[in-house]
Enzyme design. Sequence first.
Site, PDB file in Angstrom:
ATOM      1  N   GLY C 153       0.809 -12.128   0.263  1.00  0.00           N
ATOM      2  CA  GLY C 153       1.809 -11.233   0.817  1.00  0.00           C
ATOM      3  C   GLY C 153       1.228  -9.849   1.084  1.00  0.00           C
ATOM      4  N   CYS C 154       1.951  -9.058   1.878  1.00  0.00           N
ATOM      5  CA  CYS C 154       1.398  -7.772   2.310  1.00  0.00           C
ATOM      6  C   CYS C 154       1.389  -6.734   1.180  1.00  0.00           C
ATOM      7  CB  CYS C 154       2.126  -7.259   3.548  1.00  0.00           C
ATOM      8  SG  CYS C 154       3.918  -7.257   3.434  1.00  0.00           S
ATOM      9  N   HIS C 155       2.500  -6.581   0.468  1.00  0.00           N
ATOM     10  CA  HIS C 155       2.490  -5.655  -0.677  1.00  0.00           C
ATOM     11  C   HIS C 155       1.431  -6.081  -1.690  1.00  0.00           C
ATOM     12  CE1 HIS C 155       6.391  -3.715   0.295  1.00  0.00           C
ATOM     13  NE2 HIS C 155       6.687  -4.885   0.792  1.00  0.00           N
TER      14      HIS C 155
END
Lengths: 344, 344, 344, 344
Positions: C153-155
């Site tokens: 995921g990006c976070h």
Amino acid sequence: MSQPTITQAADFAGETATYKVGVYGATGYTGQVLMSILAEHPNIQVLFATSESSKETEDGLALVPIADAPLADADAVFLCLPNGVSGGIAAQALEAGVRVVDLSADLRLDTPELYTKWYKMPHPAPQLLPTPYGLTEVNREALRGAKAIANPGCHVTATLLALYPLAKAHALTGDPVIADTKTGVSGAGKALKLDSLFVEVYGDVKPYNIGRVHRHVPEIEQMLKKLQPDVGPLVFAPHLVPVDVGLLATVYARMKPGWDMARVRAAYQEAYTNEPLVDLLPAGRAARFKDAARKNNAAIGLSEGAGDMLIITAAIDNLRKGAASQAVQNFNLMMGLPETAGLL
Amino acid sequence: MSQPTITQAADFAGETATYKVGVYGATGYTGQVLMSILAEHPNIQVLFATSESSKETEDGLALVPIADAPLADADAVFLCLPNGVSGGIAAQALEAGVRVVDLSADLRLDTPELYTKWYKMPHPAPQLLPTPYGLTEVNREALRGAKAIANPGCHVTATLLALYPLAKAHALTGDPVIADTKTGVSGAGKALKLDSLFVEVYGDVKPYNIGRVHRHVPEIEQMLKKLQPDVGPLVFAPHLVPVDVGLLATVYARMKPGWDMARVRAAYQEAYTNEPLVDLLPAGRAARFKDAARKNNAAIGLSEGAGDMLIITAAIDNLRKGAASQAVQNFNLMMGLPETAGLL
Amino acid sequence: MSQPTITQAADFAGETATYKVGVYGATGYTGQVLMSILAEHPNIQVLFATSESSKETEDGLALVPIADAPLADADAVFLCLPNGVSGGIAAQALEAGVRVVDLSADLRLDTPELYTKWYKMPHPAPQLLPTPYGLTEVNREALRGAKAIANPGCHVTATLLALYPLAKAHALTGDPVIADTKTGVSGAGKALKLDSLFVEVYGDVKPYNIGRVHRHVPEIEQMLKKLQPDVGPLVFAPHLVPVDVGLLATVYARMKPGWDMARVRAAYQEAYTNEPLVDLLPAGRAARFKDAARKNNAAIGLSEGAGDMLIITAAIDNLRKGAASQAVQNFNLMMGLPETAGLL
Amino acid sequence: MSQPTITQAADFAGETATYKVGVYGATGYTGQVLMSILAEHPNIQVLFATSESSKETEDGLALVPIADAPLADADAVFLCLPNGVSGGIAAQALEAGVRVVDLSADLRLDTPELYTKWYKMPHPAPQLLPTPYGLTEVNREALRGAKAIANPGCHVTATLLALYPLAKAHALTGDPVIADTKTGVSGAGKALKLDSLFVEVYGDVKPYNIGRVHRHVPEIEQMLKKLQPDVGPLVFAPHLVPVDVGLLATVYARMKPGWDMARVRAAYQEAYTNEPLVDLLPAGRAARFKDAARKNNAAIGLSEGAGDMLIITAAIDNLRKGAASQAVQNFNLMMGLPETAGLL
């Protein structure tokens, strides 16, 4: 309709009268702004507010579905409902003796045929047409004491305020009149559409429905032709800009011989100097979003084009003078209240 | 001017030639984009880049003041300098045998008199006028092998690309031609001005210098009249919108009898179908910022207005097709390179 | 899976091999960016791209529904599908001998139990767990030649890149590690949700799912504990900001005795100096959106907090290093291509 | 100081008293908002407003240079002046018997030594230190009838309101307290700086002066240590976000044993339930910009972190509760007016 509890004679210019109003569609962007204006209005008690999806507003006020609204107990209702729904509620309200300010498009066009042509559906309440058209500065006398008022669209308000002093004087030529409008995104409402997503709008400026295909075209032309029957056709080009609220119409119009900038300015001064909610900007100042955003007024600027072509810029807040605050202005006229009650 | 170091027969259309270029004014918004394009250009070695205020770019490339730039060692220079300064450097470069793409306004107008009228100062290098005008698609043949090129302004590029096929065909009437443009804020450059502060621009849409008072008016009309001497006057209304890059011209023009939409489209197809950096959008699609922002192309849309009035929408990136990438396109023509080298 | 048409021995570091890939979910924001990267990738031919709602991309490429995709003809597939759907397609692909880079969350957590706890549904393909985790810089060796990769995921990517050099060295204390992240709106995808409307996001900064309730918490902690088993709990506070793309993690972590800024910097230099897609910023420079937005790299900054507390800032483009470009980086490792093919 | 002109027994809590005030620095962003609040304040007559650069406000009010301001005729003055200038005017005012609300940083720190350390200049009026600190909810009793008040900084207001109930109860541990703040751009004022240009800020989220280097660190710690002497050090990380107004502090703090969420909430309820300008949000709701932007209130949310770590979110309008409206709130206390006069 119930009577105001305090008689007109007993108060100071009606300022202490209190009317019970209902708001249909209180959670949309227009509905929210309308609710915030009504909360501060000295003569209004909000009797009910409707929503089909929410049980209370962000401020904690109870919301009811339309079916549960005590319509008959209201003195007046504001309708912020979808086109095609609003007209039916307007008819019910009027039958119950309740006055109506309709912010949808249902009562704006004078005939059901025109409505069906542009909105592609039967008119929900043809018996109500024509309804007095609530472009306040242009049509004020027809609005005093009216039972129902059709509140104008936001692009329409800006474009017609830009053109009104010229059209009234029959100063426009038969050439096309061009309205290049720029609107904030709240004008599209809260409907869940791809085109309204943040990522789609951010960084973009997008023309849409340009030419003569937008539903505001017949609404603008209908009023324009009443003011000046030989006016030219409208070319209307709305643009979506990445801002939440605000609307600017940049209008290009040609004038008949004899109309120079001095005469033009005099006509606008005559029309607007005493208008409480229209600011005529000084020479050389074009109107911009910031002249009107989050305010209840319109701002109008006059600029030289070339030869007989004038550029008129008109800025409004699309949710206020383009919707909710004009609705309240119209309500005030309807009820005999001071026109700017709750708006200054 | 030094010769390209590689000139073998093995070159395919000069693709392996390498030219040494200098960039004057490399840290402004246009200069930054230009530097990023040049870094990827297969035929360019950046010999030097100037800045009066910084010693290196954000990417760590060394910058020198103008006074220290080894001008004579370059094959060509790009000038992203203030009006009034750029022309003088252009003259120095040409004297040293170095070719010039000037992105300032100094070489755009054909006579020093016109320049002085609009820019309120003496022309810095009147002997260079007229300089070939670098609106590539309109003036390509004059640019091949040119010693100096005047790169057009961003509003000008969009407006002229919108009108070119009609003007070339002498299809426009003598009525006013209206260009209502919307520009991102980078068009104002990096100068420290109140009007460029974030808080001033945010949430606003603002017309500025509208009518016939903006410096782009004579630049647009000069080219338009070369294409069609009897064209009408330009009405030009730029608007600042809260976006960093992008420019949209919404142009309203009337056509002579015999020009219907089919003929119009045919004219635009003839003009642009084979243009590598102009996209003609399908019928019904107006151009928007996102068609061209952060890209090197222009996008053109055609829409019906009313009667003989056409609406042409033209979108560009103001820093690219409106400045840096058109400059590289012109450089490529100047040097005999493939026109889109470094741009696709 | 078909074989590359050109053998590894015959090419230059694999640069001329061409793989046929399929893209599932090509029209979402991640899918669009991925498609644009793949179009420039020297070793990839896009065999098909799927969409359930559109028939072609904005660029005119044909799209097919999942059911019609010629899965078995591909060498590899990228899955940009909803959680719960993606895992099933991954299983089908692997059965057909097609390699998988899964950008959904389905393959990120090591056990079906953990997945069910956080995603509130049965795992669609428990037999695939654990899948090699595609945080490239942290887990590179496990990704070379892998049949399937779970793209982070990006976070998570930003937070773990911020912490990796410390966790690897077991330098963190058992105190809570805080990740205060700021994300652009494209991270929410193209789903039609009120919270993603322009008007809702504009002008707002909004924390959401803060504390230990966001689905990225177990994903971050799973990897962190592999690196340093005695690390403290994660406190994770994502904030939505009114920007389209970009992500910044501001991470607050305490270090064991003996870790001063010099030793910290040395550890980050050792970890990242040779990483092609991670930029370690100079001392005193915190990372910001602009260091990574619209780029394929991550940027990491180190700042002193107070005493043993360090502040690490990590910026990525949420759709690129946080999704599509990391997926391509992983694909390259999977296929034995140069790791940055198509990304520099 | 002149006496209020109306002091009749008929006043309800002084509501009809009118004070003459001067505003120094009326054209900055804070000054503009302050002027708009004062214009609606029932007990204030703006006697003069100063500007060194403008002769009138946008609304057409006359502005005078500081040298021409009739200081001695005022009952009180608001100082929106640069640090280093404001303190000198404050001293002049107090000597003339005129009360002062200083919105600069000059009177915020208790000693001239601390001021010189952080502001790198001699204190302009050391004889005024310490001045009662105008964080209204925390220091109310010291503000009633005060001659001068030091109005807090915007990040400080949000951070201290977030921590006050815990610090007052000595509930914080000695671990670092982290304030990760996000601020709108108007916080940087109207100064012409590259970092404040639209193009620089647009699309970015940028940490600046993070750790313990920002001037707000000593201001926050000074008050925090008065409330709880054994509190841990502050780690302060401000971030600039692309919004005009608004400020959010996300504060991470550890609590001593015995403090669970129920006890925490009770402490915040006790502190804020009766505060007219602080809204304690319901459980599960974190504060966001929209809770406070363009409003005079602060909004506080409480969220679980991990173990003994709490997350407190505090939103204010940086120009209102973070500057102008808190200044008016303090003025009201100073004059014995109802605390929220002009603010609700």
